[in-house]
Design an enzyme around this catalytic site. Structure first.
Site, short mmCIF file in Angstrom:
data_model
loop_
_atom_site.label_atom_id
_atom_site.label_comp_id
_atom_site.label_asym_id
_atom_site.label_seq_id
_atom_site.Cartn_x
_atom_site.Cartn_y
_atom_site.Cartn_z
N ARG A 79 14.84 1.06 1.35
CA ARG A 79 14.05 1.49 0.46
C ARG A 79 13.23 -0.33 1.06
O ARG A 79 12.28 0.23 0.75
CB ARG A 79 13.65 1.21 -0.92
N ARG A 83 -0.55 -2.89 38.62
CA ARG A 83 0.02 -3.47 39.84
C ARG A 83 1.54 -2.55 40.34
O ARG A 83 1.29 -3.14 41.28
CB ARG A 83 0.70 -4.99 39.14
N LYS A 107 6.10 6.15 6.23
CA LYS A 107 4.81 6.95 5.74
C LYS A 107 3.20 5.77 5.33
O LYS A 107 5.01 5.03 5.08
CB LYS A 107 4.99 7.64 3.84
N GLY A 161 -9.17 5.35 12.94
CA GLY A 161 -8.80 6.47 13.85
C GLY A 161 -8.45 7.17 12.78
O GLY A 161 -8.64 8.79 13.22
N GLN A 189 0.13 9.22 6.46
CA GLN A 189 0.67 10.06 6.99
C GLN A 189 1.92 9.94 6.76
O GLN A 189 2.98 8.99 6.09
CB GLN A 189 0.54 9.52 8.93
N HIS A 193 -3.71 -3.76 10.63
CA HIS A 193 -3.60 -2.15 10.08
C HIS A 193 -4.45 -2.05 8.80
O HIS A 193 -5.02 -1.56 8.11
CB HIS A 193 -2.62 -1.06 10.39
N ASP A 222 -3.79 18.31 -6.09
CA ASP A 222 -3.42 17.91 -4.59
C ASP A 222 -4.50 18.66 -3.43
O ASP A 222 -5.24 19.81 -3.58
CB ASP A 222 -2.42 18.98 -4.58
N1 LIG Z 1 0.83 17.36 -0.94
C1 LIG Z 1 1.99 16.39 -1.21
O1 LIG Z 1 1.98 17.07 -0.17
C2 LIG Z 1 2.33 16.14 -2.38
C3 LIG Z 1 3.38 15.44 -1.73
N2 LIG Z 1 4.50 15.42 -2.82
C4 LIG Z 1 5.60 14.64 -3.20
O2 LIG Z 1 6.30 14.95 -4.11
C5 LIG Z 1 7.12 13.15 -4.47
C6 LIG Z 1 7.18 12.36 -6.14
O3 LIG Z 1 5.99 11.85 -5.30
P1 LIG Z 1 5.47 11.26 -5.44
O4 LIG Z 1 4.79 10.55 -7.59
O5 LIG Z 1 3.93 9.90 -5.38
O6 LIG Z 1 6.65 9.59 -5.77
P2 LIG Z 1 6.85 9.38 -4.87
O7 LIG Z 1 8.99 9.83 -4.79
O8 LIG Z 1 6.59 9.08 -3.47
O9 LIG Z 1 6.93 7.48 -5.00
C7 LIG Z 1 6.10 6.73 -6.33
C8 LIG Z 1 6.37 5.43 -5.84
O10 LIG Z 1 7.16 5.03 -6.51
C9 LIG Z 1 7.86 3.49 -5.18
N3 LIG Z 1 9.12 3.40 -5.86
C10 LIG Z 1 10.60 5.45 -5.47
N4 LIG Z 1 10.90 4.38 -6.49
C11 LIG Z 1 10.85 2.94 -6.90
C12 LIG Z 1 11.79 2.11 -7.68
N5 LIG Z 1 12.98 2.39 -8.01
N6 LIG Z 1 10.87 1.36 -8.09
C13 LIG Z 1 9.80 0.94 -7.92
N7 LIG Z 1 9.20 1.60 -7.11
C14 LIG Z 1 9.52 3.59 -6.98
C15 LIG Z 1 7.78 4.56 -4.03
O11 LIG Z 1 8.01 3.59 -3.46
P3 LIG Z 1 8.62 3.84 -2.14
O12 LIG Z 1 7.63 4.76 -1.11
O13 LIG Z 1 8.81 2.14 -1.40
O14 LIG Z 1 9.53 4.27 -1.97
C16 LIG Z 1 6.29 5.14 -4.65
O15 LIG Z 1 5.52 4.10 -4.20
C17 LIG Z 1 7.02 13.14 -3.04
O16 LIG Z 1 8.02 13.65 -2.10
C18 LIG Z 1 5.61 12.70 -2.43
O17 LIG Z 1 5.89 13.52 -0.95
C19 LIG Z 1 3.53 15.63 -4.73
C20 LIG Z 1 2.18 15.26 -4.68
C21 LIG Z 1 1.77 16.17 -3.28
O1 LIG Z 2 -0.04 -1.30 16.51
C1 LIG Z 2 1.24 -0.59 15.39
O2 LIG Z 2 1.43 0.31 15.30
C2 LIG Z 2 2.25 1.28 14.93
C3 LIG Z 2 2.23 1.74 13.87
O3 LIG Z 2 1.02 2.75 14.25
P1 LIG Z 2 1.63 4.60 13.95
O4 LIG Z 2 0.21 4.81 14.20
O5 LIG Z 2 2.77 4.60 14.78
O6 LIG Z 2 1.80 4.56 12.30
C4 LIG Z 2 3.89 0.72 14.60
O7 LIG Z 2 4.54 0.95 14.89
C5 LIG Z 2 3.92 -1.03 15.69
O8 LIG Z 2 5.43 -2.04 15.76
C6 LIG Z 2 2.49 -1.79 15.85
O9 LIG Z 2 2.46 -2.11 17.12
#
Ligand SMILES: NC(=O)C1=CN([C@@H]2O[C@H](COP(=O)(O)OP(=O)(O)OC[C@H]3O[C@@H](n4cnc5c(N)ncnc54)[C@H](OP(=O)(O)O)[C@@H]3O)[C@@H](O)[C@H]2O)C=CC1
Ligand SMILES: O=C1O[C@H](COP(=O)(O)O)[C@@H](O)[C@H](O)[C@H]1O
Length: 510
Positions: free
Chosen positions: A467, A50, A346, A187, A374, A246, A400
């Site tokens: 968190r 519009r 993430k 996608g 992501q 999603h 990895d």
């Molecule tokens: N290819 C790559 O890029 C890789 C990267 N890594 C990196 O290594 C690091 C460690 O990875 P990872 O071991 O997977 O662990 P993360 O630190 O990503 O966390 C592990 C999980 O535990 C949860 N968590 C964190 N704190 C608590 C808590 N206090 N109590 C309960 N749950 C909790 C997180 O939840 P929440 O999300 O809510 O905090 C997440 O789901 C990360 O930074 C990761 O990105 C590791 C392997 C490969």
């Molecule tokens: O549909 C939606 O999605 C986005 C998140 O999408 P992403 O591709 O950026 O992860 C969210 O931010 C938005 O609030 C919601 O309407």
């Protein structure tokens, strides 16, 4: 019958072309496809809305959002924009559609098109959704001479009743075969990867069940609040915004049975079967929150947004456990969780495997497969190995697969690019089918009614940048997730100081 691909002289019309979605997602996606050679230069693209704008103003509006990773792609911007024009018209009057069709027909006649291929994309708010779908069908559909496809964006209703009403209005106009209900998470590269990952790897297939898996988490964390979208969000909440659509879509692909073929209907049949096997959600076992001002006072709380109703109880965080009642998944707690204004951005899937209870290794970390959707696509399997060197103790490490280091120079399309390409190819497998939508709303509607009704709980406040709400860790633990805080896991490089080993701590044995 195999799907017909829209290739040469395709017409694409984006309704709501002046809006945010069109500017930030739809047109950049069309340009991305053009840049990569997946959209023919014979295409004609119309923006329809519009707002008053000239073609030039319209082009200037969409151009800044195009991704141009190379010099060559910069040159393509103007070529693509030359294929785009803008039409300013009302959504509820026939004139605009008639003018549009005249222009489309002139273009097709000039190119000698005998079987028109027309794609209509509704980047529109729900209020005008059915009006436009109706008018497009009436005035712009090529009828039996050609083919038309209609792309519709969420929200597909706000509960079971409204979703059914919407469907009842669309169904007599547009066949299910012409409709493409977009959920852009379908996608995303790592979401598209779930089917091959699960069904092309026999070792994974063998342990993908309740004999080996103890918990599944799918999380979507965003580091920003509603930031100007409060008015919209307040009426929606986090469940409708990203969980019912999603995250549930991701869950179905992660847990469904193997489809009998790669055919779109075979895949969607399995998704529907899976959704039907989910137990009604337990209203008493959910965690809901709303963000408040950040601890340093610099970031606003949800209620500080002037577009939000004062005292709103709208939830900006939810963790929802669910259970799938079938042989494969019975007894496995699955948690969908999502929130705004959190400590990081993430989207990941975490599949935790059973502990090794007996035998020589009893106090070791559980295996965990992490699929990071992501940012920075990755898949890693946390597993136990012998500490390198003289020690025979066990430490946690990972297999990895980080995309950025493993796959160089690959074009990974944006989610919208990938899905628009599917529409052009007539592939429905990554679009939501009517019955799928209905089952997903049937699952979430009772929970939404409870949360938004008089008995609904007050959301737990969490500061912007946290968190999640404070009880999160305990809630996850109660619902089956074992957080391993032993601290000897370090990524990307592990050094002797980070592994917990008595021998290493005390120095080498004499
Ligand atoms: N290819 C790559 O890029 C890789 C990267 N890594 C990196 O290594 C690091 C460690 O990875 P990872 O071991 O997977 O662990 P993360 O630190 O990503 O966390 C592990 C999980 O535990 C949860 N968590 C964190 N704190 C608590 C808590 N206090 N109590 C309960 N749950 C909790 C997180 O939840 P929440 O999300 O809510 O905090 C997440 O789901 C990360 O930074 C990761 O990105 C590791 C392997 C490969
Ligand atoms: O549909 C939606 O999605 C986005 C998140 O999408 P992403 O591709 O950026 O992860 C969210 O931010 C938005 O609030 C919601 O309407």
């Amino acid at each position: 019958m195999s799907p017909v691909e829209f290739k040469e002289n395709t017409i694409i019309v984006v309704f709501g072309a002046s809006g945010d979605l069109a500017k930030k997602k739809t047109f950049p996606a069309l340009f991305g496809l053009f840049r990569e050679g997946y959209l023919s230069p014979s295409v004609k693209v119309y923006g329809y809305a519009r707002s008053k704008m000239t073609d030039e103003e319209f082009r200037d509006r969409i151009k800044p959002y195009f991704e141009t990773p190379t010099e060559k792609s910069l040159e393509l911007v103007d070529k693509f924009l030359a294929l785009c024009s803008y039409e300013q018209a009302a959504y509820d009057e026939p004139e605009g559609y008639q003018v549009l069709t005249k222009s489309i027909e002139a273009f097709e006649a000039e190119r000698g098109v005998t079987e028109p291929h027309r794609l209509f994309y509704l980047a529109l708010p729900p209020a005008v959704f059915t009006t436009v779908a109706e008018k497009v069908k009436q005035y712009c559909h090529p009828g039996s001479r050609g083919l038309a496809r209609l792309v519709v964006e969420k929200p597909f209703g706000r509960d079971l009743k409204t979703a059914k009403e919407l469907q009842a209005k669309l169904a007599p106009l547009w066949s299910e075969n012409e409709l493409y209900r977009i959920d852009h998470y379908l996608g995303k590269e790592m979401v598209k990867n779930l089917i091959p990952l699960r069904f092309a790897n026999s070792f994974l297939h063998a342990c993908w069940n309740n004999h080996y898996i103890t918990s599944v988490q799918i999380s979507l964390k965003e580091p920003f609040g509603t930031e100007g979208r409060g008015g919209y969000f307040d009426n929606i909440g986090i469940i409708r915004d990203v969980i019912q659509n999603h995250l549930l879509q991701v869950l179905t692909l992660l847990t469904m049975e193997r489809p009998i073929s790669g055919d779109a209907e075979a895949i969607r049949d399995e998704k529907v079967h899976l959704l039907k096997a989910i137990k009604p959600l337990d209203k008493k076992n959910i965690l809901v929150g709303q963000y408040s001002r950040s601890e340093d006072g610099k970031k606003p709380g949800y209620l500080d947004d002037e577009t939000v109703k004062p005292g709103s109880k709208c939830i900006t965080y939810a963790a929802i456990p669910l259970e799938i009642c079938n042989e494969r998944w019975e007894g496995v707690p699955i948690i969908l969780r999502a929130g705004k204004a959190l400590n990081e951005g993430k989207v990941e899937i975490r599949i935790q495997f059973k502990e090794t209870k007996n035998g020589i290794y009893q106090n070791v970390s559980r295996n965990e497969l992490v699929i990071r959707v992501q940012p920075n696509e990755a898949m890693y399997m946390k597993m136990n190995i012998k500490i390198p060197g003289v020690s025979t103790d066990v430490t946690v490490t990972d297999l990895d697969l980080t995309y950025s280091s493993r796959y160089k120079k690959f074009y990974i399309p944006q989610a919208y690019e990938s899905l628009i390409r599917d529409v052009l190819n007539g592939d429905h497998s990554r679009f939501v089918r009517d019955d799928e939508l209905e089952v997903s709303w049937a699952l979430f509607t009772p929970l939404l009614n409870y949360l938004e009704g008089p008995q609904g709980p007050d959301p737990i406040l969490y500061p912007y940048g946290a968190r999640g709400p404070e009880p999160l860790s305990g809630f996850l633990e109660k619902n089956g997730y074992v957080y391993d805080a032993r601290g000897d896991y370090q990524w990307p490089v592990t050094t002797p100081d980070t592994v917990i080993d008595e021998e290493l701590d005390n120095g080498p044995k004499k």
